[in-house]
Design a protein around this motif. Structure first.
Motif, PDB file in Angstrom:
ATOM      1  N   ILE A 103     -12.369 -57.429 -14.332  1.00 12.03           N
ATOM      2  CA  ILE A 103     -12.089 -58.010 -13.081  1.00 12.03           C
ATOM      3  C   ILE A 103     -12.278 -57.461 -11.785  1.00 12.03           C
ATOM      4  O   ILE A 103     -11.981 -56.296 -11.735  1.00 12.03           O
ATOM      5  CB  ILE A 103     -10.383 -59.293 -12.848  1.00 12.03           C
ATOM      6  N   MET A 105     -12.404 -57.021  -7.730  1.00 15.97           N
ATOM      7  CA  MET A 105     -11.868 -57.766  -6.144  1.00 15.97           C
ATOM      8  C   MET A 105     -12.634 -57.078  -6.004  1.00 15.97           C
ATOM      9  O   MET A 105     -13.041 -56.201  -5.019  1.00 15.97           O
ATOM     10  CB  MET A 105     -10.060 -57.746  -6.047  1.00 15.97           C
ATOM     11  N   THR A 117      -4.631 -57.508  -5.837  1.00 16.80           N
ATOM     12  CA  THR A 117      -4.674 -57.361  -7.316  1.00 16.80           C
ATOM     13  C   THR A 117      -3.651 -56.294  -7.697  1.00 16.80           C
ATOM     14  O   THR A 117      -3.206 -56.793  -8.985  1.00 16.80           O
ATOM     15  CB  THR A 117      -6.157 -55.581  -6.555  1.00 16.80           C
ATOM     16  N   ALA A 121      -2.528 -58.282 -11.370  1.00 10.95           N
ATOM     17  CA  ALA A 121      -1.955 -57.160 -11.670  1.00 10.95           C
ATOM     18  C   ALA A 121      -0.312 -57.285 -12.687  1.00 10.95           C
ATOM     19  O   ALA A 121      -0.198 -56.924 -14.039  1.00 10.95           O
ATOM     20  CB  ALA A 121      -2.173 -55.894 -11.829  1.00 10.95           C
ATOM     21  N   VAL A 132      -2.808 -53.679 -18.318  1.00 10.05           N
ATOM     22  CA  VAL A 132      -3.526 -53.830 -17.499  1.00 10.05           C
ATOM     23  C   VAL A 132      -3.377 -52.540 -16.614  1.00 10.05           C
ATOM     24  O   VAL A 132      -2.759 -51.719 -16.720  1.00 10.05           O
ATOM     25  CB  VAL A 132      -3.448 -54.394 -15.950  1.00 10.05           C
ATOM     26  N   MET A 134      -5.323 -50.594 -13.538  1.00  8.52           N
ATOM     27  CA  MET A 134      -5.760 -51.019 -11.826  1.00  8.52           C
ATOM     28  C   MET A 134      -7.172 -49.237 -11.256  1.00  8.52           C
ATOM     29  O   MET A 134      -6.614 -48.528 -11.958  1.00  8.52           O
ATOM     30  CB  MET A 134      -5.125 -51.174 -10.612  1.00  8.52           C
ATOM     31  N   VAL A 186      -6.661 -55.550 -19.764  1.00  7.60           N
ATOM     32  CA  VAL A 186      -7.378 -56.072 -18.675  1.00  7.60           C
ATOM     33  C   VAL A 186      -8.154 -54.244 -17.447  1.00  7.60           C
ATOM     34  O   VAL A 186      -7.077 -53.646 -17.513  1.00  7.60           O
ATOM     35  CB  VAL A 186      -6.373 -56.719 -18.193  1.00  7.60           C
ATOM     36  N   MET A 188      -8.576 -53.784 -13.590  1.00  5.77           N
ATOM     37  CA  MET A 188      -8.701 -54.634 -12.192  1.00  5.77           C
ATOM     38  C   MET A 188      -9.610 -53.768 -11.605  1.00  5.77           C
ATOM     39  O   MET A 188      -8.892 -51.908 -11.472  1.00  5.77           O
ATOM     40  CB  MET A 188      -8.042 -55.136 -11.814  1.00  5.77           C
ATOM     41  N   ASP A 190     -10.257 -52.897  -7.788  1.00  8.70           N
ATOM     42  CA  ASP A 190     -10.711 -53.419  -6.236  1.00  8.70           C
ATOM     43  C   ASP A 190     -11.383 -52.217  -5.075  1.00  8.70           C
ATOM     44  O   ASP A 190     -11.414 -51.077  -4.872  1.00  8.70           O
ATOM     45  CB  ASP A 190      -8.914 -52.707  -5.507  1.00  8.70           C
TER      46      ASP A 190
END
Ligand code: GDP
Length: 296
Positions: A103, A105, A117, A121, A132, A134, A186, A188, A190
């Motif tokens: 994903i 952002m 974010t 999460a 998740v 990040m 996942v 993420m 940022d």
């Protein structure tokens, strides 16, 4: 965010409901008032025009003028058209892809990107039972990387260890690899924000996107900036392609124009609303519920 608009529309529609029988002129007058209220709420002009045209067309029909409760019928039509303008159905984050689902952002600095974010999460971890990871790709602002790490600890979501001197693309690669090795569902990413839209920002985001092939590209936009938020979304969508919008500061005193114009102008759904600074201040954006809130 919709308090003022809600009061205005409520007043206009109450007047119609009290009148009993309605003429086309009554409907026309009410639509002029609705138009003014939407413009004052900072809704994009094209959106205002098409909204009031659609309501007027339906409302001057036999359906309303000859109905037993014409005022109620107009309210229903306004409600239906608000829902259509807001995007019809809720459009949650889609994780239907092989793990780890990337994903991305994106957004301007200060829009609430890092906060959103971490909020997303947290939600995917707690409600979705997903694992998740990040990663902050903001190579220009070490503070942004540390902010994500701090939020990660707070919401108990893993963040990619910070390695100084890497480019955004290198960090993105490392994040995907770490997510694969670690069995994450996942990942993420940022991305860095800038104070204004600039080609450097867009090129970097486009490069990261090409490398990571994200399943969702979410633009975080500040609802307090009204039409600027919509223009930012249009620019990002044109340059890198978006799958949805996270509209922040819905708890602030924005006039609602960004929320009401976003879908119609960009064609992209608002997926989530940021409603505060706390990590659980995140709401699914459901056009039916939002329209209900606007009409009180
Ligand atoms: P970024 O530069 O886009 O990553 O922005 P940040 O995530 O650092 O957010 C900037 C500030 O806005 C922080 O103080 C956040 O707590 C605050 N913020 C983010 N989202 C919201 C929201 O939905 N409502 C409110 N009231 N504040 C928010």
């Amino acid at each position: 965010m919709f308090d003022n608009l809600s009061d205005r529309l409520g007043g206009i529609l109450d007047k119609l409901k009290r009148r009993g029988a309605l003429t086309e002129a009554d409907v026309g007058e009410a639509m002029r008032e609705v138009r003014r209220a939407l413009i004052e709420a900072d809704v994009a002009l094209d959106v205002v025009r098409s909204f009031t045209d659609r309501v007027r067309q339906r409302a001057v029909g036999v359906e309303v003028i000859k109905s037993v409760t014409p005022g109620q019928m107009v309210v229903k039509i306004v409600h239906d058209e608000l829902v259509a303008t807001l995007g019809s159905d809720a459009d949650p984050i889609d994780l239907n892809a092989p793990a780890p689902v990337p994903i991305l952002m994106v957004g301007l600095q200060g829009s609430g990107k890092t906060t959103s974010t971490a909020k997303i999460a947290k939600r995917l971890t707690e409600r979705g039972k997903r694992k998740v990871l990040m990663a902050s790709l903001d190579t220009r602002r070490p503070a942004a990387m540390e902010q994500l790490a701090t939020l990660g600890k707070q919401v108990e979501v893993a963040t990619l260890p910070i390695v100084a001197g890497q480019s955004a693309v290198q960090i993105a690669k490392r994040a995907i690899e770490a997510a694969k090795l670690g069995g994450y569902d996942v990942v993420m990413l940022d991305t860095a924000g800038r104070v204004t839209l600039d080609e450097g920002l867009m090129a970097e985001v486009a490069e990261v996107k090409a490398l990571t092939k994200p399943h969702e590209v979410l633009l975080v936009a500040d609802s307090l900036t009204g039409q600027d938020a919509v223009n930012t979304a249009k620019a990002f969508d044109g340059r890198v392609g978006l799958t949805g919008i996270v509209l922040t500061r819905a708890d602030g005193d924005g006039r609602g124009g960004a929320a009401l114009s976003m879908r119609a102008v960009t064609g992209k759904p608002i997926k989530l609303l940021g409603t505060g600074e706390k990590m659980d201040a995140l709401e699914d954006f459901d056009p039916h519920r939002v329209a209900g809130r606007i009409l009180g």
